[in-house]
Enzyme design. Structure first.
Site, PDB file in Angstrom:
ATOM      1  N   CYS A 118      32.385  -1.555  18.481  1.00 46.92           N
ATOM      2  CA  CYS A 118      31.482  -0.924  17.520  1.00 46.92           C
ATOM      3  C   CYS A 118      31.286  -1.825  16.303  1.00 46.92           C
ATOM      4  CB  CYS A 118      32.058   0.415  17.065  1.00 46.92           C
ATOM      5  SG  CYS A 118      32.176   1.611  18.389  1.00 46.92           S
ATOM      6  N   ARG A 177      35.907  -4.198  22.560  1.00 47.68           N
ATOM      7  CA  ARG A 177      36.968  -4.525  21.605  1.00 47.68           C
ATOM      8  C   ARG A 177      38.296  -4.779  22.324  1.00 47.68           C
ATOM      9  NH1 ARG A 177      36.144  -6.602  17.198  1.00 47.68           N
ATOM     10  NH2 ARG A 177      38.049  -6.810  16.033  1.00 47.68           N
ATOM     11  N   ARG A 179      35.136  -7.441  11.645  1.00 45.84           N
ATOM     12  CA  ARG A 179      36.395  -6.888  12.178  1.00 45.84           C
ATOM     13  C   ARG A 179      37.301  -8.062  12.566  1.00 45.84           C
ATOM     14  NH1 ARG A 179      35.106  -2.160  16.467  1.00 45.84           N
ATOM     15  NH2 ARG A 179      37.309  -1.678  16.144  1.00 45.84           N
ATOM     16  N   PRO A 180      37.974  -8.663  11.583  1.00 44.72           N
ATOM     17  CA  PRO A 180      38.763  -9.866  11.868  1.00 44.72           C
ATOM     18  C   PRO A 180      39.933  -9.583  12.803  1.00 44.72           C
ATOM     19  CG  PRO A 180      38.910  -9.241   9.527  1.00 44.72           C
ATOM     20  CD  PRO A 180      38.079  -8.215  10.195  1.00 44.72           C
ATOM     21  N   ILE A 181      40.447 -10.658  13.420  1.00 41.65           N
ATOM     22  CA  ILE A 181      41.624 -10.491  14.289  1.00 41.65           C
ATOM     23  C   ILE A 181      42.764 -11.400  13.812  1.00 41.65           C
ATOM     24  CG2 ILE A 181      40.373  -9.703  16.340  1.00 41.65           C
ATOM     25  CD1 ILE A 181      40.832 -12.646  17.386  1.00 41.65           C
ATOM     26  N   ASP A 182      42.733 -11.736  12.502  1.00 43.13           N
ATOM     27  CA  ASP A 182      43.752 -12.644  11.962  1.00 43.13           C
ATOM     28  C   ASP A 182      45.176 -12.115  12.161  1.00 43.13           C
ATOM     29  OD1 ASP A 182      42.580 -10.736  10.044  1.00 43.13           O
ATOM     30  OD2 ASP A 182      44.134 -11.449   8.698  1.00 43.13           O
ATOM     31  N   GLN A 183      45.352 -10.807  12.112  1.00 39.01           N
ATOM     32  CA  GLN A 183      46.716 -10.249  12.255  1.00 39.01           C
ATOM     33  C   GLN A 183      47.209 -10.337  13.703  1.00 39.01           C
ATOM     34  OE1 GLN A 183      48.436  -9.243   9.335  1.00 39.01           O
ATOM     35  NE2 GLN A 183      46.600 -10.289   8.592  1.00 39.01           N
ATOM     36  N   ARG A 202      30.756   4.913  26.431  1.00 36.13           N
ATOM     37  CA  ARG A 202      31.909   4.009  26.398  1.00 36.13           C
ATOM     38  C   ARG A 202      33.197   4.793  26.209  1.00 36.13           C
ATOM     39  NH1 ARG A 202      31.797   0.943  21.609  1.00 36.13           N
ATOM     40  NH2 ARG A 202      33.928   0.753  22.282  1.00 36.13           N
ATOM     41  N   ASN A 260      41.839   5.126  23.673  1.00 33.33           N
ATOM     42  CA  ASN A 260      42.466   3.982  23.030  1.00 33.33           C
ATOM     43  C   ASN A 260      43.885   3.713  23.527  1.00 33.33           C
ATOM     44  OD1 ASN A 260      40.131   3.328  21.759  1.00 33.33           O
ATOM     45  ND2 ASN A 260      40.654   4.302  19.800  1.00 33.33           N
ATOM     46  N   ASP A 318      37.870   7.497  13.041  1.00 34.02           N
ATOM     47  CA  ASP A 318      37.053   7.790  14.226  1.00 34.02           C
ATOM     48  C   ASP A 318      36.529   9.229  14.253  1.00 34.02           C
ATOM     49  OD1 ASP A 318      37.445   5.201  14.990  1.00 34.02           O
ATOM     50  OD2 ASP A 318      39.039   5.647  16.421  1.00 34.02           O
TER      51      ASP A 318
HETATM   52  N1  EPU Z   1      41.957  -5.784  10.408  1.00 30.38           N
HETATM   53  C1  EPU Z   1      42.005  -7.046   9.869  1.00 30.38           C
HETATM   54  N2  EPU Z   1      42.598  -8.037  10.611  1.00 30.38           N
HETATM   55  C2  EPU Z   1      43.105  -7.806  11.850  1.00 30.38           C
HETATM   56  C3  EPU Z   1      43.038  -6.512  12.405  1.00 30.38           C
HETATM   57  C4  EPU Z   1      42.451  -5.513  11.651  1.00 30.38           C
HETATM   58  O1  EPU Z   1      41.550  -7.302   8.744  1.00 30.38           O
HETATM   59  O2  EPU Z   1      43.610  -8.749  12.467  1.00 30.38           O
HETATM   60  C5  EPU Z   1      41.338  -4.693   9.619  1.00 30.38           C
HETATM   61  C6  EPU Z   1      40.072  -4.149  10.299  1.00 30.38           C
HETATM   62  O3  EPU Z   1      38.945  -4.921   9.981  1.00 30.38           O
HETATM   63  C7  EPU Z   1      40.033  -2.738   9.771  1.00 30.38           C
HETATM   64  C8  EPU Z   1      41.511  -2.363   9.653  1.00 30.38           C
HETATM   65  O4  EPU Z   1      42.223  -3.598   9.621  1.00 30.38           O
HETATM   66  O5  EPU Z   1      39.466  -2.746   8.486  1.00 30.38           O
HETATM   67  C9  EPU Z   1      42.063  -1.512  10.793  1.00 30.38           C
HETATM   68  O6  EPU Z   1      41.706  -2.096  12.031  1.00 30.38           O
HETATM   69  P1  EPU Z   1      42.556  -1.833  13.359  1.00 30.38           P
HETATM   70  O7  EPU Z   1      43.087  -3.136  13.817  1.00 30.38           O
HETATM   71  O8  EPU Z   1      43.517  -0.723  13.125  1.00 30.38           O
HETATM   72  O9  EPU Z   1      41.421  -1.363  14.357  1.00 30.38           O
HETATM   73  P2  EPU Z   1      41.148  -1.838  15.834  1.00 30.38           P
HETATM   74  O10 EPU Z   1      42.438  -2.080  16.536  1.00 30.38           O
HETATM   75  O11 EPU Z   1      40.116  -2.899  15.839  1.00 30.38           O
HETATM   76  C10 EPU Z   1      41.325   0.548  16.848  1.00 30.38           C
HETATM   77  C11 EPU Z   1      40.436   1.407  17.690  1.00 30.38           C
HETATM   78  C12 EPU Z   1      39.260   1.893  16.867  1.00 30.38           C
HETATM   79  C13 EPU Z   1      39.766   2.635  15.622  1.00 30.38           C
HETATM   80  C14 EPU Z   1      40.786   1.769  14.855  1.00 30.38           C
HETATM   81  C15 EPU Z   1      41.437   2.494  13.689  1.00 30.38           C
HETATM   82  C16 EPU Z   1      40.720   0.490  19.896  1.00 30.38           C
HETATM   83  C17 EPU Z   1      40.176  -0.292  21.006  1.00 30.38           C
HETATM   84  N3  EPU Z   1      39.968   0.643  18.833  1.00 30.38           N
HETATM   85  O12 EPU Z   1      40.511  -0.544  16.431  1.00 30.38           O
HETATM   86  O13 EPU Z   1      38.582   2.824  17.688  1.00 30.38           O
HETATM   87  O14 EPU Z   1      38.692   2.910  14.765  1.00 30.38           O
HETATM   88  O15 EPU Z   1      41.812   1.307  15.746  1.00 30.38           O
HETATM   89  O16 EPU Z   1      42.108   3.622  14.136  1.00 30.38           O
HETATM   90  O17 EPU Z   1      41.822   1.010  19.982  1.00 30.38           O
HETATM   91  C18 EPU Z   1      36.817   4.147  18.449  1.00 30.38           C
HETATM   92  O18 EPU Z   1      37.577   4.568  19.324  1.00 30.38           O
HETATM   93  O19 EPU Z   1      35.685   4.642  18.209  1.00 30.38           O
HETATM   94  C19 EPU Z   1      37.242   3.000  17.636  1.00 30.38           C
HETATM   95  C20 EPU Z   1      36.406   2.295  16.910  1.00 30.38           C
END
Ligand code: EPU
Length: 430
Positions: A117, A93, A122-126, A398, A23, A306
């Site tokens: 995954c 992702r 998994r929104p990206i609003d933030q 992956r 990551n 994770d």
């Molecule tokens: N979330 C929102 N809006 C956003 C962003 C996140 O609602 O704009 C929510 C997500 O839906 C979730 C929470 O906030 O409920 C945390 O999400 P985060 O953004 O921290 O996760 P991510 O960036 O999508 C990364 C890792 C994941 C790991 C998470 C948490 C990468 C590419 N992925 O995901 O890794 O689970 O952080 O630590 O860095 C893995 O390696 O197996 C994996 C899934």
């Protein structure tokens, strides 16, 4: 159709070398787009997510070379393309980090909505909030995120509604070349957030506070090239420690930062394991039978989501009843149905899973539902009596470098086999 055939029942023993953090690598590779010059990055893991990102950079005009082993050289000086290849981008992702980087460098980006995954929505609003705060206009058009800024991005305050790893990283990447100061509040503190900041700083950026909940990015006019070495993978290391615990073995993970593993080793201690820390290695000695525990997954330094499926396997074999509360995602228990095939006693209710420990799991055909769930199926197979066939292992590949050889080095019986695709039934029309 690639499968792993696992013959269980042998405790894992020995030493395994941990690769660079997935990551961190999947953020650092897109961030190379910001650099005006060549950068060399060492300790990049050999996994399919990394290869997909490198292929996308190359398709966009970057020059990328494998210098040797885990060291790659990136030269993105001549990239002019601001649209990422659609089909590849939507597979993973981390393709969303290309948006932060392209916006920062060119003021525009077109990248497919990310995959990754499946843990429910998994929104990206933030992420969008971060880019918009810096002056970009963001729309979703035809499955693509289209982001544009009329002028150079401008530093701003961004308060994240949750400690999102992705939104913290994406805002940081976009802010590095912006005009002025960006302050990210309620930032994620994961080791790979800090690693990305260290990478950017080593190339000339001015990022401070990474690892705390307030990150300050002072914009600079350009990033020069340089050399960087990625941190070891906390989750890969944790996975081998759990595999040792589940099989009643004794394993040393080397090339790790023991501090990053504290949240995992604390739970292993509670389960009765002996943990020994060295400068850059950690050893686990498992008891004959693990003890029950409870765990709630949380952002770092809490117990990582994770590692949730892997500890569930240990709990399945522990004495007593354990409880897992998933604190990050809405749906991260799909794999429990696969563990049931092996005899595990676990009940899911929303974000809680109650695991009743049993004496032994039994080998069975199971699926890797996602990356970490796949690793958990391998651990369950190694601990079980009999043969486990794990399907859909592309999820595992992956994120785990060379998992077959690493496990065999610890005494596991595991083989990777290619199965021919099943033929379409006679008479089936297209
Ligand atoms: N979330 C929102 N809006 C956003 C962003 C996140 O609602 O704009 C929510 C997500 O839906 C979730 C929470 O906030 O409920 C945390 O999400 P985060 O953004 O921290 O996760 P991510 O960036 O999508 C990364 C890792 C994941 C790991 C998470 C948490 C990468 C590419 N992925 O995901 O890794 O689970 O952080 O630590 O860095 C893995 O390696 O197996 C994996 C899934």
């Amino acid at each position: 159709m690639t499968q792993y055939i696992v013959r269980g029942g042998t405790p894992l023993n020995g030493t395994v070398t941990i690769s660079g953090a997935k990551n961190a690598a999947v953020a650092i590779i897109p961030a190379a787009l910001l650099i005006d010059g060549k950068c060399r990055v060492e300790n990049i893991p050999d996994i399919s997510d990394v290869h997909d990102l490198i292929d996308m950079l190359v398709a966009m005009g970057a020059q990328v070379q494998r210098v040797s082993g885990s060291t790659w050289e990136f030269d993105c000086s001549h990239v002019r393309q601001t649209k990422a290849p659609f089909d590849q981008a939507r597979k993973l992702r981390a393709s969303y980090y290309l948006i932060g980087a392209l916006l920062g460098r060119f003021g525009q980006a077109e990248v497919a909505m990310p995959g990754g995954c499946d843990f429910g929505s998994r929104p990206i609003d933030q992420h969008i909030k971060g880019w918009e705060a810096l002056g970009a206009h963001v729309e979703i058009i035809g499955g693509e995120i289209v982001a544009r800024a009329e002028q150079r991005l401008t530093g701003s305050g961004v308060y994240l509604d949750m400690e999102s790893v992705g939104a913290t990283i994406n805002t940081m990447i976009a802010a590095v070349l912006a005009d002025g100061v960006t302050i990210i509040e309620n930032a994620a503190k994961e080791p790979h957030v800090v690693d990305l900041a260290n990478f950017l700083n080593s190339m000339g950026a001015r990022v401070s506070g990474a690892g705390t909940d307030v990150i300050k990015v002072r914009g600079v006019s350009r990033l020069r090239g340089g050399f960087y070495s990625i941190i070891p993978d906390q989750i890969e290391a944790g996975t081998y420690l759990m595999a040792a615990a589940a099989t009643g073995g004794s394993v040393t993970v080397e090339n790790v930062i023991p501090k990053h593993l504290d949240c995992i080793t604390a739970k292993l201690r509670e389960m009765g394991c002996r943990i020994t820390e060295f400068d850059d290695a950690v050893r686990v000695d498992a008891p004959a039978r693990l003890r029950r525990t409870n765990v709630k997954t949380m952002p770092y330094p809490g117990f990582p989501t994770d590692m949730q499926p892997q500890i569930a396997v240990c709990m399945s074999l522990a004495q007593g009843t354990s409880i897992i509360t998933e604190g990050v995602y809405d749906h991260r228990f799909r794999y429990v149905a696969e563990l049931h095939r092996m005899g595990a006693q676990a009940q899911v209710d929303g974000k809680v899973c109650v695991v009743e420990g049993i004496d032994m799991l039994a080998g069975a055909p199971v699926k890797a539902c996602d990356l970490r769930a796949g690793a958990a199926m391998v651990i369950a197979g190694l601990a079980a009596q009999g043969v486990t066939v794990v399907e859909d292992v592309h999820h595992i590949e992956r994120g785990y470098e060379n998992i077959i050889d690493k496990l065999r080095g610890l005494g596991a019986s595991i083989t990777r086999v290619e199965q021919p695709e099943p033929a379409a039934p006679v008479g089936a029309a297209g």
